[in-house]
Design a protein around this motif. Sequence first.
Motif, PDB file in Angstrom:
ATOM      1  N   ARG A  38     -31.189   7.243  24.648  1.00 39.77           N
ATOM      2  CA  ARG A  38     -32.172   6.335  25.229  1.00 39.77           C
ATOM      3  C   ARG A  38     -33.092   5.805  24.146  1.00 39.77           C
ATOM      4  O   ARG A  38     -33.209   6.378  23.077  1.00 39.77           O
ATOM      5  CB  ARG A  38     -32.976   7.026  26.332  1.00 39.77           C
ATOM      6  CG  ARG A  38     -33.875   8.165  25.877  1.00 39.77           C
ATOM      7  CD  ARG A  38     -34.492   8.861  27.072  1.00 39.77           C
ATOM      8  NE  ARG A  38     -35.369   9.959  26.665  1.00 39.77           N
ATOM      9  CZ  ARG A  38     -35.939  10.802  27.517  1.00 39.77           C
ATOM     10  NH1 ARG A  38     -35.718  10.684  28.825  1.00 39.77           N
ATOM     11  NH2 ARG A  38     -36.724  11.773  27.063  1.00 39.77           N
ATOM     12  N   ARG A  39     -33.710   4.674  24.475  1.00 35.67           N
ATOM     13  CA  ARG A  39     -34.652   4.046  23.546  1.00 35.67           C
ATOM     14  C   ARG A  39     -35.764   3.399  24.346  1.00 35.67           C
ATOM     15  O   ARG A  39     -35.505   2.541  25.200  1.00 35.67           O
ATOM     16  CB  ARG A  39     -33.957   2.995  22.689  1.00 35.67           C
ATOM     17  CG  ARG A  39     -34.859   2.390  21.629  1.00 35.67           C
ATOM     18  CD  ARG A  39     -34.267   1.122  21.057  1.00 35.67           C
ATOM     19  NE  ARG A  39     -33.037   1.370  20.326  1.00 35.67           N
ATOM     20  CZ  ARG A  39     -32.971   1.564  19.010  1.00 35.67           C
ATOM     21  NH1 ARG A  39     -34.082   1.552  18.294  1.00 35.67           N
ATOM     22  NH2 ARG A  39     -31.816   1.741  18.421  1.00 35.67           N
ATOM     23  N   ARG A  45     -34.181   5.519  18.719  1.00 37.56           N
ATOM     24  CA  ARG A  45     -33.249   6.120  19.673  1.00 37.56           C
ATOM     25  C   ARG A  45     -33.526   7.614  19.804  1.00 37.56           C
ATOM     26  O   ARG A  45     -33.912   8.288  18.858  1.00 37.56           O
ATOM     27  CB  ARG A  45     -31.805   5.934  19.188  1.00 37.56           C
ATOM     28  CG  ARG A  45     -31.269   4.531  19.266  1.00 37.56           C
ATOM     29  CD  ARG A  45     -29.828   4.506  18.811  1.00 37.56           C
ATOM     30  NE  ARG A  45     -29.657   5.109  17.492  1.00 37.56           N
ATOM     31  CZ  ARG A  45     -28.501   5.359  16.926  1.00 37.56           C
ATOM     32  NH1 ARG A  45     -27.386   5.078  17.580  1.00 37.56           N
ATOM     33  NH2 ARG A  45     -28.432   5.899  15.732  1.00 37.56           N
ATOM     34  N   GLU A  46     -33.267   8.105  21.009  1.00 38.03           N
ATOM     35  CA  GLU A  46     -33.420   9.535  21.287  1.00 38.03           C
ATOM     36  C   GLU A  46     -32.139  10.030  21.925  1.00 38.03           C
ATOM     37  O   GLU A  46     -31.681   9.481  22.936  1.00 38.03           O
ATOM     38  CB  GLU A  46     -34.609   9.771  22.215  1.00 38.03           C
ATOM     39  CG  GLU A  46     -34.850  11.212  22.572  1.00 38.03           C
ATOM     40  CD  GLU A  46     -36.005  11.396  23.532  1.00 38.03           C
ATOM     41  OE1 GLU A  46     -36.536  12.529  23.609  1.00 38.03           O
ATOM     42  OE2 GLU A  46     -36.394  10.436  24.216  1.00 38.03           O
ATOM     43  N   TRP A  47     -31.567  11.044  21.361  1.00 36.36           N
ATOM     44  CA  TRP A  47     -30.363  11.647  21.963  1.00 36.36           C
ATOM     45  C   TRP A  47     -30.786  12.413  23.209  1.00 36.36           C
ATOM     46  O   TRP A  47     -31.786  13.141  23.205  1.00 36.36           O
ATOM     47  CB  TRP A  47     -29.690  12.572  20.962  1.00 36.36           C
ATOM     48  CG  TRP A  47     -28.599  13.380  21.568  1.00 36.36           C
ATOM     49  CD1 TRP A  47     -27.326  12.984  21.834  1.00 36.36           C
ATOM     50  CD2 TRP A  47     -28.694  14.739  22.004  1.00 36.36           C
ATOM     51  NE1 TRP A  47     -26.635  14.013  22.411  1.00 36.36           N
ATOM     52  CE2 TRP A  47     -27.445  15.100  22.521  1.00 36.36           C
ATOM     53  CE3 TRP A  47     -29.723  15.683  22.022  1.00 36.36           C
ATOM     54  CZ2 TRP A  47     -27.185  16.367  23.054  1.00 36.36           C
ATOM     55  CZ3 TRP A  47     -29.478  16.935  22.535  1.00 36.36           C
ATOM     56  CH2 TRP A  47     -28.211  17.269  23.049  1.00 36.36           C
ATOM     57  N   VAL A  48     -30.024  12.282  24.298  1.00 33.67           N
ATOM     58  CA  VAL A  48     -30.385  12.887  25.578  1.00 33.67           C
ATOM     59  C   VAL A  48     -29.424  14.006  25.968  1.00 33.67           C
ATOM     60  O   VAL A  48     -29.856  15.108  26.312  1.00 33.67           O
ATOM     61  CB  VAL A  48     -30.417  11.824  26.697  1.00 33.67           C
ATOM     62  CG1 VAL A  48     -30.678  12.472  28.057  1.00 33.67           C
ATOM     63  CG2 VAL A  48     -31.466  10.764  26.402  1.00 33.67           C
ATOM     64  N   SER A  49     -28.117  13.721  25.937  1.00 33.79           N
ATOM     65  CA  SER A  49     -27.175  14.698  26.460  1.00 33.79           C
ATOM     66  C   SER A  49     -25.776  14.405  25.946  1.00 33.79           C
ATOM     67  O   SER A  49     -25.470  13.276  25.547  1.00 33.79           O
ATOM     68  CB  SER A  49     -27.188  14.669  27.987  1.00 33.79           C
ATOM     69  OG  SER A  49     -26.364  15.684  28.525  1.00 33.79           O
ATOM     70  N   GLY A  89     -43.540   6.789  32.544  1.00 28.06           N
ATOM     71  CA  GLY A  89     -43.527   6.372  31.154  1.00 28.06           C
ATOM     72  C   GLY A  89     -43.115   4.927  31.047  1.00 28.06           C
ATOM     73  O   GLY A  89     -42.997   4.220  32.041  1.00 28.06           O
ATOM     74  N   ASN A  90     -42.919   4.475  29.836  1.00 32.20           N
ATOM     75  CA  ASN A  90     -42.510   3.109  29.609  1.00 32.20           C
ATOM     76  C   ASN A  90     -41.074   2.881  30.053  1.00 32.20           C
ATOM     77  O   ASN A  90     -40.312   3.814  30.233  1.00 32.20           O
ATOM     78  CB  ASN A  90     -42.620   2.772  28.124  1.00 32.20           C
ATOM     79  CG  ASN A  90     -44.046   2.812  27.649  1.00 32.20           C
ATOM     80  OD1 ASN A  90     -44.959   2.498  28.389  1.00 32.20           O
ATOM     81  ND2 ASN A  90     -44.236   3.202  26.407  1.00 32.20           N
ATOM     82  N   THR A  91     -40.733   1.678  30.213  1.00 35.25           N
ATOM     83  CA  THR A  91     -39.345   1.312  30.480  1.00 35.25           C
ATOM     84  C   THR A  91     -38.469   1.797  29.336  1.00 35.25           C
ATOM     85  O   THR A  91     -38.811   1.633  28.168  1.00 35.25           O
ATOM     86  CB  THR A  91     -39.232  -0.211  30.613  1.00 35.25           C
ATOM     87  OG1 THR A  91     -39.989  -0.632  31.750  1.00 35.25           O
ATOM     88  CG2 THR A  91     -37.786  -0.624  30.786  1.00 35.25           C
ATOM     89  N   THR A  92     -37.372   2.401  29.690  1.00 33.08           N
ATOM     90  CA  THR A  92     -36.459   2.980  28.712  1.00 33.08           C
ATOM     91  C   THR A  92     -35.056   2.481  28.976  1.00 33.08           C
ATOM     92  O   THR A  92     -34.633   2.390  30.118  1.00 33.08           O
ATOM     93  CB  THR A  92     -36.489   4.518  28.806  1.00 33.08           C
ATOM     94  OG1 THR A  92     -37.843   4.968  28.655  1.00 33.08           O
ATOM     95  CG2 THR A  92     -35.636   5.144  27.726  1.00 33.08           C
ATOM     96  N   VAL A  93     -34.358   2.163  27.914  1.00 33.53           N
ATOM     97  CA  VAL A  93     -32.956   1.778  28.029  1.00 33.53           C
ATOM     98  C   VAL A  93     -32.096   3.006  27.800  1.00 33.53           C
ATOM     99  O   VAL A  93     -32.217   3.675  26.773  1.00 33.53           O
ATOM    100  CB  VAL A  93     -32.606   0.690  27.006  1.00 33.53           C
ATOM    101  CG1 VAL A  93     -31.115   0.384  27.052  1.00 33.53           C
ATOM    102  CG2 VAL A  93     -33.413  -0.566  27.272  1.00 33.53           C
TER     103      VAL A  93
END
Length: 124
Positions: A38-39, A45-49, A89-93
């Motif tokens: 997600r970003r 970018r952030e790794w999620v799963s 939180g903010n909108t995240t893609v």
Amino acid sequence: QVQLVESGGGLVQPGGSLRLSCAASGFTFSSYAVSWVRRAPGKGREWVSDSNSGGGNTYYADCVKGRFNISRDNAKNTLYLQMNSLRPGNTTVYSCAKRGGTVATKGFESMDYWGKGPLVTVSS
């Protein structure tokens, strides 16, 4: 060619749930590990799963552990992310990503294709 097409994003209230889907094509889905990343606007970018190719081995970022669940249906070439107890939180893609092998891991190494991702907004 490899295509990853996500769906299921939208607006949800804090504490609510959403289920994202990622339809894969152009490669043998069951032979590769896949991920969710997600970003948020203005952030990296952030790794999620992550899920390994068979779906039996999964990993989660600490910030989503216990609230998110990754799964896959190899017969349908589809990856899912069930998101519960969503926080404001903010909108995240949110995007799905294909890895270059069968093994799930944490982080961005070995990712070789990404989808464009739907927007997820958590707001009251």
